[in-house]
Design an enzyme around this catalytic site. Structure first.
Site, PDB file in Angstrom:
ATOM      1  CG  HIS A 239      -1.801  -1.143   1.417  1.00 46.64           C
ATOM      2  ND1 HIS A 239      -2.916  -1.376   0.622  1.00 46.64           N
ATOM      3  CD2 HIS A 239      -1.763  -2.157   2.317  1.00 46.64           C
ATOM      4  CE1 HIS A 239      -3.509  -2.483   1.039  1.00 46.64           C
ATOM      5  NE2 HIS A 239      -2.847  -2.971   2.047  1.00 46.64           N
TER       6      HIS A 239
HETATM    7  O1  RIB Z   1      -4.957   0.290   4.842  1.00 51.04           O
HETATM    8  C1  RIB Z   1      -3.573   0.181   4.637  1.00 51.04           C
HETATM    9  C2  RIB Z   1      -2.817   1.128   5.518  1.00 51.04           C
HETATM   10  O2  RIB Z   1      -2.989   0.754   6.871  1.00 51.04           O
HETATM   11  C3  RIB Z   1      -1.293   1.082   5.274  1.00 51.04           C
HETATM   12  O3  RIB Z   1      -0.750   2.350   5.510  1.00 51.04           O
HETATM   13  C4  RIB Z   1      -0.801   0.123   6.321  1.00 51.04           C
HETATM   14  O4  RIB Z   1       0.547   0.405   6.728  1.00 51.04           O
HETATM   15  C5  RIB Z   1      -1.736   0.432   7.453  1.00 51.04           C
HETATM   16  O5  RIB Z   1      -1.220   1.573   8.102  1.00 51.04           O
END
Ligand code: RIB
Ligand code: CA
Length: 315
Positions: A239
């Protein structure tokens, strides 16, 4: 070529760690500093994790400041299931050596923005607590923020276990509302695109052959990927690295401007990002939303980043 000055605000977190690896590998970016935020784990753990990653990369020169201990109004909500007790379970990481900055994250961010000759890009990849407080306490600095490139939200569906909301936005929805209504240009790397940017399980071996940093990425993906493998996903969604990939190679992404608001009233939709995709309400667009990306190009960018680090750490 002029480097883009950026400040990262993160909650390592396996994918935050890969975002830091990518950012510090790039000739295109000038990482002015990294601040920690309470998100995936408590602020003490995410701060230690930022410091350990920079130590592993031999980057004791990167200033690191500790963020606020929890969301603005709501209670701490961490993601131990995904990231483990330490927030970065799995790979072996060195204990940090370089001292923390004496200022808090918000004061540090304000100082670096003030000092910078160029307008700065903020890159938050956790809850938006620190960024919201920065904007509230230092409104005079808003004109020196070029844009905010954040990982968070989703136009279609969430992941926080509450259906519609994504973790970073949901954990501190009030902070997110302050940021999304601030008028600062936002580029949103939401789940719509970050869930597509996966390292496929059979691609992890390509990283393991790429020296110590590639091996680190593979081990981060090993741990972070456990749940996704059980759920039958094709790979591990990285992500947070999508924010940095966008800054380095924006052509990897397909984006659309739209009005995005944070739902603060819904029982089951609290903390979701409500995007007016067809501009039905005719409101001004405040966010450039990433809706698609070139996954193979993204993975190649991560593989190339490993080559930027020597075989041995240079302290
Ligand atoms: O939904 C994904 C996010 O939530 C990313 O930033 C992961 O590191 C968590 O923080
Ligand atoms: Ca994160």
């Amino acid at each position: 070529m002029k480097k883009i000055p950026i400040l990262m605000d993160c909650d390592p977190g396996h994918d935050d760690a890969i975002a830091i690896i990518l950012a510090l590998s790039s000739e295109k970016l000038d990482v002015l500093g990294i601040t920690s935020v309470c998100g995936n784990m408590t602020i003490e753990k995410t701060t230690k994790n930022v410091r350990s990653i920079c130590e592993f990369l031999g980057r004791r020169d990167i200033p690191i400041a500790q963020g606020r201990s929890g969301p603005l109004l709501t209670s701490v909500y961490t993601a131990g299931v995904a990231h483990g007790k330490s927030g970065l379970d799995g790979p072996e990481l060195p204990d940090p050596v370089a001292p923390l900055q004496k200022e808090s994250a918000v004061e540090f961010l304000a100082k670096k923005i003030k000092e910078s000759e160029e307008n700065v890009v903020l890159v938050p990849t956790g809850p938006l607590t620190n960024i919201a407080v920065l904007l509230l306490c230092y409104p005079e600095l808003i004109s020196k923020i070029d844009k905010i490139v954040l990982m968070g939200g989703s136009i279609v569906g969430g992941c926080s276990g509450r259906g519609a909301s994504e973790f970073n936005i949901m954990v501190d929805a009030y902070a997110a509302d302050i940021v999304f209504t601030s008028g600062v240009p936002i580029v949103m790397m939401g789940l719509d695109v970050t869930n597509k940017n996966t390292i496929h399980f059979d691609e992890k071996e390509l990283f393991r052959e790429k020296g110590r940093v590639g091996k680190m990425i593979a081990e981060l993906a090993d741990f972070f990927g456990r749940g996704f493998e059980m759920l039958g996903w094709p790979g591990v969604p990285i992500h947070d690295a999508c924010t940095i990939a966008y800054l380095i190679q924006p052509e990897l992404f397909t984006l659309k401007e739209m009005n995005v608001e944070i739902d603060l009233d819904g029982k089951d939709t609290f903390g979701s990002t409500v995007g007016d995709y067809y501009n039905v309400e005719g409101k001004d667009a405040n966010v450039l939303v990433a809706l698609d990306s070139d996954r193979e190009g993204f993975v190649k960018l991560l593989l190339d980043a490993c080559d930027a680090y020597g075989k041995e750490v240079q302290l």
